[in-house]
Design a protein around this motif. Structure first.
Motif, short mmCIF file in Angstrom:
data_model
loop_
_atom_site.label_atom_id
_atom_site.label_comp_id
_atom_site.label_asym_id
_atom_site.label_seq_id
_atom_site.Cartn_x
_atom_site.Cartn_y
_atom_site.Cartn_z
N ARG D 232 0.97 -1.10 -0.01
CA ARG D 232 0.11 0.08 0.02
C ARG D 232 0.86 1.25 -0.08
O ARG D 232 2.00 1.26 0.70
CB ARG D 232 -0.89 0.01 1.32
CG ARG D 232 -2.05 0.89 1.29
CD ARG D 232 -3.06 0.41 2.40
NE ARG D 232 -2.46 0.67 3.44
CZ ARG D 232 -2.59 1.74 4.46
NH1 ARG D 232 -3.24 2.59 4.06
NH2 ARG D 232 -2.05 1.85 5.60
N VAL D 233 0.48 2.24 -0.62
CA VAL D 233 1.30 3.54 -0.65
C VAL D 233 0.46 4.52 -0.41
O VAL D 233 -0.77 4.76 -0.73
CB VAL D 233 1.92 3.84 -1.99
CG1 VAL D 233 2.73 5.12 -2.17
CG2 VAL D 233 2.54 2.72 -2.61
N SER D 234 0.90 5.54 0.78
CA SER D 234 -0.23 6.58 1.18
C SER D 234 0.57 7.58 2.03
O SER D 234 1.83 7.48 2.14
CB SER D 234 -1.35 6.06 2.09
OG SER D 234 -2.25 7.01 2.64
N ASP D 235 -0.08 8.71 2.22
CA ASP D 235 0.61 9.69 3.36
C ASP D 235 0.04 9.57 4.65
O ASP D 235 0.29 10.54 5.41
CB ASP D 235 0.30 11.23 2.49
CG ASP D 235 -1.21 11.47 2.65
OD1 ASP D 235 -2.05 10.55 2.93
OD2 ASP D 235 -1.49 12.56 2.38
N ALA D 236 -0.54 8.52 4.80
CA ALA D 236 -0.98 8.04 6.20
C ALA D 236 -1.18 6.73 6.55
O ALA D 236 -1.45 5.86 5.68
CB ALA D 236 -2.66 8.79 6.65
N PHE D 237 -0.77 6.25 7.71
CA PHE D 237 -0.88 4.96 7.92
C PHE D 237 -2.21 4.59 8.01
O PHE D 237 -3.23 4.88 8.07
CB PHE D 237 -0.35 4.68 9.53
CG PHE D 237 1.08 4.74 9.56
CD1 PHE D 237 1.85 3.51 9.55
CD2 PHE D 237 1.83 6.09 9.80
CE1 PHE D 237 3.29 3.61 9.47
CE2 PHE D 237 3.15 6.09 9.80
CZ PHE D 237 3.97 4.85 9.80
N ALA F 25 7.99 13.25 11.97
CA ALA F 25 7.86 14.50 11.21
C ALA F 25 6.59 14.65 10.64
O ALA F 25 5.82 15.87 10.99
CB ALA F 25 9.14 14.79 10.26
N LEU F 26 6.26 14.04 10.23
CA LEU F 26 4.79 14.11 9.35
C LEU F 26 3.68 14.25 10.24
O LEU F 26 2.97 15.12 10.13
CB LEU F 26 4.42 12.81 8.37
CG LEU F 26 3.60 13.02 7.08
CD1 LEU F 26 4.19 14.01 6.16
CD2 LEU F 26 3.51 11.65 6.53
N TYR F 27 3.46 13.34 11.29
CA TYR F 27 2.60 13.13 12.13
C TYR F 27 2.84 14.27 13.24
O TYR F 27 1.86 15.09 13.79
CB TYR F 27 2.35 11.93 13.01
CG TYR F 27 1.77 10.93 11.95
CD1 TYR F 27 2.13 10.18 10.86
CD2 TYR F 27 0.15 10.83 12.11
CE1 TYR F 27 1.39 9.54 10.07
CE2 TYR F 27 -0.63 10.29 11.23
CZ TYR F 27 0.18 9.35 10.14
OH TYR F 27 -0.60 8.65 9.43
#
Lengths: 237, 237, 237, 237, 237, 237
Positions: D232-237, F25-27
């Motif tokens: 999976r690819v995303s900007d959030a878990f 850093a993102l969160y």
């Protein structure tokens, strides 16, 4: 003729009911001596309902779980003993390990049932498996309590964990438990604190039953599935 | 009472001797109908000695391998048939696949022995396994030749490849072949072209025998080891 | 003394550069005969840039890829040949398989480099590996073109796929390619259509270099990693 | 705004109902275009009940299965098409493969659902998966029908096989299908020839629902489980 | 020139003979310093014959095993030391672990031989492997006894367990031990208490020898097989 | 609205920077409370540069590592705490385990990041993972400190080890960290003692970025990869 023995090594006091209750009832019905060894009462991790009661103490929870386990074992036709090693986390030192060795040497089981090799939801389960296997190995050693007779090589079967695929557990043997299903279900109902599991494990038995038919053509409705630790040896397939 | 049948699906004409000769002799001795289906004669890949003779032709090699296999099968007590699909590489089209399906439907075996699932030294072996499994599945389908009766779910056991660990093959069942060992060894000796394998597979049988004892306490000297494709189903462990 | 040979079996015409360019340059520098066999030109799946040009034809793409591959091989010091079996999907019939067998029998390589066993992003790669292994096995068979001499057992090494973990590929051998790095990088730059891969595979070489140091203490900056199909045999660890 | 598309590639005409009916109903309800591509009608292997009727013909069985699948798809809110490639065994040549590629290029799905990677009980299922993946890869190639636009990288999810552990299939994603459960169950009931599966797959949905809760705390009753082929690819878990 | 060192970490006092006796004799013959570190005497689990003698004491068994191991090591050309950590079960605290670290830092071995990563028949073996690996890692740490020089990254090879497939152990390297076979066999014969293993491990050596030939074409008769923990690093395949 | 929390459990004081600095850093940038729990300072195994200074003491090294970690955490926007359990080897008794349980119960994280399940180069890493998972399980038990509220089932993600394939670690999720890359890189540069890792982990981020694009089509340059311990649960793929 000597009565044969089957040994169940259960991490917590209820595991044997959900996971091996059919095997226990089946062999008890056949006149075997079936003994369940509970390493802990499951007093911390699997007793949510009791802990919600105000003023509950650890000793009360243990006592409650012990009584339930004893009633369930009685329904299934087994004797049960408890090692009270704690749970969440279960912790077993060498003294306790040697008591399990003694159980092997005293009971001399034909085979042993225990948990899966892995379980990312419950670390007590694979620890119980590890102990069941380690105690079996020590019980085979001539130099451990050399005055006692060593045991042979009883097969070890691993009963089904709650989420089988996540535990890398694979069913390699289906036991037809249809003749004793009612007894297994009756034992479920003793476990008042875990009512949500009654239907869950009834469905597990039905699914494994369908799969048992599919793998054999044998007529059957309910099954328990087991993974095998050691290869089978026989003069027939 | 109907005679029971055991089916062996062998890639090349000698494989069944080294790998399943004990099982064949044991069940033949018990009065079973044991049939060996050889997909090829092994005329290219496993007949080095014959090819070294001047003027040798493909037909002569096939004929030589066929005769050897027939003599070995006779010693073991089995019938044998050949599909002549070629080897190195074995190539099986759907027409041939359906002939294997027909063998299943005609013989209606209690169980089937074949090769390992992988073999980086021999691609014919896993192909034979694939075909043995695919034909079994088609033989179960009501819509394949619907005028015939479908088969049930005969277990499939995988015999030992030449280099077991490289084939990701694991022994899950040891068959005690001690009572028929002399017969298996006699069948080896028919395979004049592969003399170097006689001692190799004698040692395999001895090692598996020792391991069989170790896993059971059963007294035995020679064993064959098998991997299981499908779970076992029974009313007893 | 006879010149030794190394054989690279590459699915598409550029794979050998990214994945085995260091090994090729190293052995060429040592005076070996290094031959690259490209099963396809990669004319459909790995030539996006060319296809974006108006009026482009399949033959032009093939010719372009062939020229690039020849120039890269020349820089690395290898000869190259092409089988033009198509790509996306690569399709190889038995006639083509037997031509690969002939390459083995003619070149008699000391060892062979090819792709990974699995690749969920590219099905041509594992097919090339399968063919490289199957042809090697057939080349060992006395009954295949019995007038020719069979080959021995050249080791097979699998070079690194684009996304190694997804391909279940594991580095088991690190080859220090520091002395020929400039040559490998020069070969990259021939691949004008895949400029985005130059930096990617430079980083791969640097990472494997660091890991090579970590696993050995050997001073080195650039490495290629390989998985091993067969066990190594030697008189020294 | 463009309507998004979900593609289901199903080996036989009923698979999509048992295994992905919840996902289909859920996304259809959300306004997606959901298309089911059935490679075969399951006319041989999964139509036992029809074949038991006297005088039944292959065309009648196909027609019956087609009608059932169309009704089930309609209930779930999907369109369905059939490739009629045969079953037991399913056989797909490159022309058929390229038709699947065309489906990808035309529908341009956000993601794809198909079978498991292995299934020792049904070889058509993993073949369907292989084709679904191979067609997706070819659809990404600029040189395949270069006048068409290539597709991106739609994730591929593998739905649950009949005996998950035997197929080495592991649930990595649980989809909450509680809101559409009644619709999935209604689609089951169209499958008159496979009534024995209604309860089986209802229990599967309930078990996966319990496990979904256990892995998240999310309130839910019914779930479908999927394995993931690609990360999976995303900007959030 | 400095003498090079090879280190063998053996759980019980006899393991090194059966499993690594050939490697030891080979390197000793080449002038290396070969040292065997036995974590226990195997006084409980592998001394059945001694324990059958009336009046036997633990100290007598240990002394007997020590003497045997010393004689076997002498025949093979190695020195041997004992940590007396107990067996069945082996138990090693951090003080003992640090003594193993010290062995690494003092001997500075080129490579290390030890047991398999798993063994369901013997839990002391994988524990020994774990300790051998953990001590090696600590010996690499600059902050452990910072006044000492850290070690590099000596490869670790795992010798063959008694039932290799059950231990998930795979041969990745075959060492030709033909030149020293007589010496290994002579060391076997010191192990009077385990006579049943003489023939077993002679057959193991012969089988691995045949496989060594098969994987290389090298002429050889006896081999030892090893699994590799870390990737190999070199400037040549 | 309550601030959400992310918990990172790091064996040594620098691991979180290389392996999870982007996620942190993102969160943090999104307003989450991000807390890093370091089980040790890495004072023995990962502080080579400091130990080379004459007169260096254990306390000085710990203090140095603590300060670095605090500065790095500050740059990333996280808080950090230290358990000082020792390293090479890390050793955690039940009292320390219960302190981790308390962290779970106090912070109530939405999800947790920790190390890989295996690492043959560093035994502290998988031990940290084991502890992170065991503490999470205990924090779910009603009977552990029954006066506290239990936690739910926060997902656990495993960040990338130094040599991923050797650790049997597989990327199952790519997090796009492009927007915070400069911050992650700035945190690297605090780690003066491990300068050789700056470029190594910059390349890791670039490679994972390319792979993230390849698996999704999403535009991105830098990524962190994670393995997933538990299945994902959602109402959408």
């Amino acid at each position: 003729m000597t009565q044969k023995t089957m040994l169940v090594i259960s991490a917590h006091s209820a595991d044997f009911v959900w996971r091996a209750g059919g095997a226990i009832a089946l062999y008890a019905q056949r006149g075997w001596n079936v003994h369940v060894l509970c390493l802990s009462f499951g007093e911390r991790g699997e007793s949510a309902k009791m802990w919600r009661q105000p003023g509950m103490t650890l000793e009360q929870v243990k006592q409650g779980r012990r009584e339930e386990a004893e009633r369930a074992a009685e329904i299934l036709g087994a004797s049960v003993s408890f090692m009270d090693c704690g749970d969440y986390p279960l912790r077993v030192d060498d003294a306790a390990l040697f008591r399990i060795v003694e159980v092997y040497r005293t009971l001399r089981p034909e085979f042993v049932l225990t948990h899966s090799l892995k379980d990312p939801y419950n670390f007590d389960h694979p620890l119980a498996t590890h102990l069941a296997m380690e105690a079996r190995i020590i019980a085979q050693a001539h130099g451990h309590c050399p005055e006692q007779e060593v045991i042979g090589a009883p097969p070890v079967y691993l009963f089904e964990p709650h989420q089988p695929e996540q535990c890398e557990w694979k069913p390699e043997f289906f036991l037809d438990i249809s003749p004793v299903w009612e007894r297994k279900r009756a034992a479920f109902e003793v476990m008042a604190a875990q009512e949500h599991l009654w239907e869950y494990y009834t469905r597990v038995a039905l699914q494994r039953g369908v799969q048992g038919v599919r793998n054999s053509g044998r007529k059957m409705q309910y099954a328990e599935a087991y993974q095998c630790v050691y290869p089978r040896v026989s003069d027939a397939f």
